[in-house]
Design a protein around this motif. Sequence first.
Motif, PDB file in Angstrom:
ATOM      1  N   ALA A  73      -2.050  10.560   1.983  1.00 41.59           N
ATOM      2  CA  ALA A  73      -2.527   9.309   1.381  1.00 41.59           C
ATOM      3  C   ALA A  73      -2.453   8.163   2.393  1.00 41.59           C
ATOM      4  CB  ALA A  73      -1.723   8.971   0.137  1.00 41.59           C
ATOM      5  N   LEU A  74      -1.429   8.154   3.237  1.00 39.36           N
ATOM      6  CA  LEU A  74      -1.319   7.103   4.257  1.00 39.36           C
ATOM      7  C   LEU A  74      -2.477   7.170   5.242  1.00 39.36           C
ATOM      8  CD1 LEU A  74       2.487   6.942   5.128  1.00 39.36           C
ATOM      9  CD2 LEU A  74       1.122   5.292   3.862  1.00 39.36           C
ATOM     10  N   ILE A  75      -2.921   8.379   5.538  1.00 39.70           N
ATOM     11  CA  ILE A  75      -4.049   8.537   6.448  1.00 39.70           C
ATOM     12  C   ILE A  75      -5.317   7.969   5.815  1.00 39.70           C
ATOM     13  CG2 ILE A  75      -5.537  10.268   7.556  1.00 39.70           C
ATOM     14  CD1 ILE A  75      -2.951  11.965   7.895  1.00 39.70           C
TER      15      ILE A  75
ATOM     16  N   GLY B 181       0.663   4.172  -2.778  1.00 39.27           N
ATOM     17  CA  GLY B 181       0.403   5.561  -2.411  1.00 39.27           C
ATOM     18  C   GLY B 181       1.570   6.476  -2.737  1.00 39.27           C
ATOM     19  N   GLY B 182       2.787   5.997  -2.499  1.00 37.84           N
ATOM     20  CA  GLY B 182       3.967   6.812  -2.784  1.00 37.84           C
ATOM     21  C   GLY B 182       4.161   7.083  -4.259  1.00 37.84           C
TER      22      GLY B 182
ATOM     23  N   MET C  63       0.821  -1.193   0.000  1.00 40.88           N
ATOM     24  CA  MET C  63       0.000   0.000   0.000  1.00 40.88           C
ATOM     25  C   MET C  63       0.865   1.256   0.000  1.00 40.88           C
ATOM     26  SD  MET C  63      -3.198  -1.005   0.091  1.00 40.88           S
ATOM     27  CE  MET C  63      -4.466  -0.215   0.999  1.00 40.88           C
ATOM     28  N   SER C  64       1.980   1.219   0.727  1.00 36.84           N
ATOM     29  CA  SER C  64       2.862   2.393   0.754  1.00 36.84           C
ATOM     30  C   SER C  64       3.482   2.648  -0.608  1.00 36.84           C
ATOM     31  CB  SER C  64       3.961   2.202   1.796  1.00 36.84           C
ATOM     32  OG  SER C  64       3.402   2.122   3.075  1.00 36.84           O
TER      33      SER C  64
ATOM     34  N   PHE D 173       1.980  12.339   0.309  1.00 38.77           N
ATOM     35  CA  PHE D 173       2.099  10.920   0.633  1.00 38.77           C
ATOM     36  C   PHE D 173       1.573  10.641   2.040  1.00 38.77           C
ATOM     37  CE2 PHE D 173       4.895   7.505   2.405  1.00 38.77           C
ATOM     38  CZ  PHE D 173       4.266   6.449   1.766  1.00 38.77           C
ATOM     39  N   LEU D 174       1.901  11.499   2.994  1.00 31.00           N
ATOM     40  CA  LEU D 174       1.411  11.314   4.361  1.00 31.00           C
ATOM     41  C   LEU D 174      -0.119  11.423   4.417  1.00 31.00           C
ATOM     42  CD1 LEU D 174       4.154  13.204   6.384  1.00 31.00           C
ATOM     43  CD2 LEU D 174       3.838  10.728   6.154  1.00 31.00           C
TER      44      LEU D 174
ATOM     45  N   THR E 106       1.084   9.367  -5.579  1.00 25.73           N
ATOM     46  CA  THR E 106       1.190  10.763  -5.155  1.00 25.73           C
ATOM     47  C   THR E 106       2.424  11.420  -5.754  1.00 25.73           C
ATOM     48  OG1 THR E 106       2.274  10.098  -3.082  1.00 25.73           O
ATOM     49  CG2 THR E 106      -0.120  10.504  -3.012  1.00 25.73           C
TER      50      THR E 106
ATOM     51  N   MET F 279      -5.454   5.361   3.808  1.00 22.34           N
ATOM     52  CA  MET F 279      -5.347   3.918   3.532  1.00 22.34           C
ATOM     53  C   MET F 279      -6.379   3.077   4.295  1.00 22.34           C
ATOM     54  SD  MET F 279      -2.746   3.157   1.432  1.00 22.34           S
ATOM     55  CE  MET F 279      -1.482   4.137   0.659  1.00 22.34           C
TER      56      MET F 279
END
Length: 133
Positions: free
Chosen positions: A34-36, A5-6, A1-2, A31-32, A9, A38
């Motif tokens: 996007a992590l939120i 998202g990375g 997933m990272s 990116f941060l 983005t 997930m």
Amino acid sequence: MSVMGGSLTGVMTYINVGYGNTFYSDWLSSFLAALILMPAGLLLMGLITKFVAQWLPNTNAHARNLVTGGVMACMMESIMAFSTTANTLGFSSSADFLTGWLFSFLAALPLGLALMVVMSLTVKPKIELYLKS
């Protein structure tokens, strides 16, 4: 997933602001964000999987997973394009925001579709088996 998202983005940030002095800080904050998002994406994937299973009950699991992956790619990329464009361009001009959102969404869509197909056919079935046990 990272990785998903990375990379997405990163493409979206590049489309919105190009590669300049602030690219890495703009990308990192996008990116941060996007992590939120997930965990919401995982919940959304479960809901879409159930909907597709009800909508296409007579199709095989691979076809349903591909449909789920395509819908997920479009929905998650739309959300990531929104947050990335809001982060990089802001809301000062609605025309600039809409153009930035559309261009970043369309630029990252092929990568997102490819990643979601791989995820839908490999990772998702393993997660479903784990959750059933």
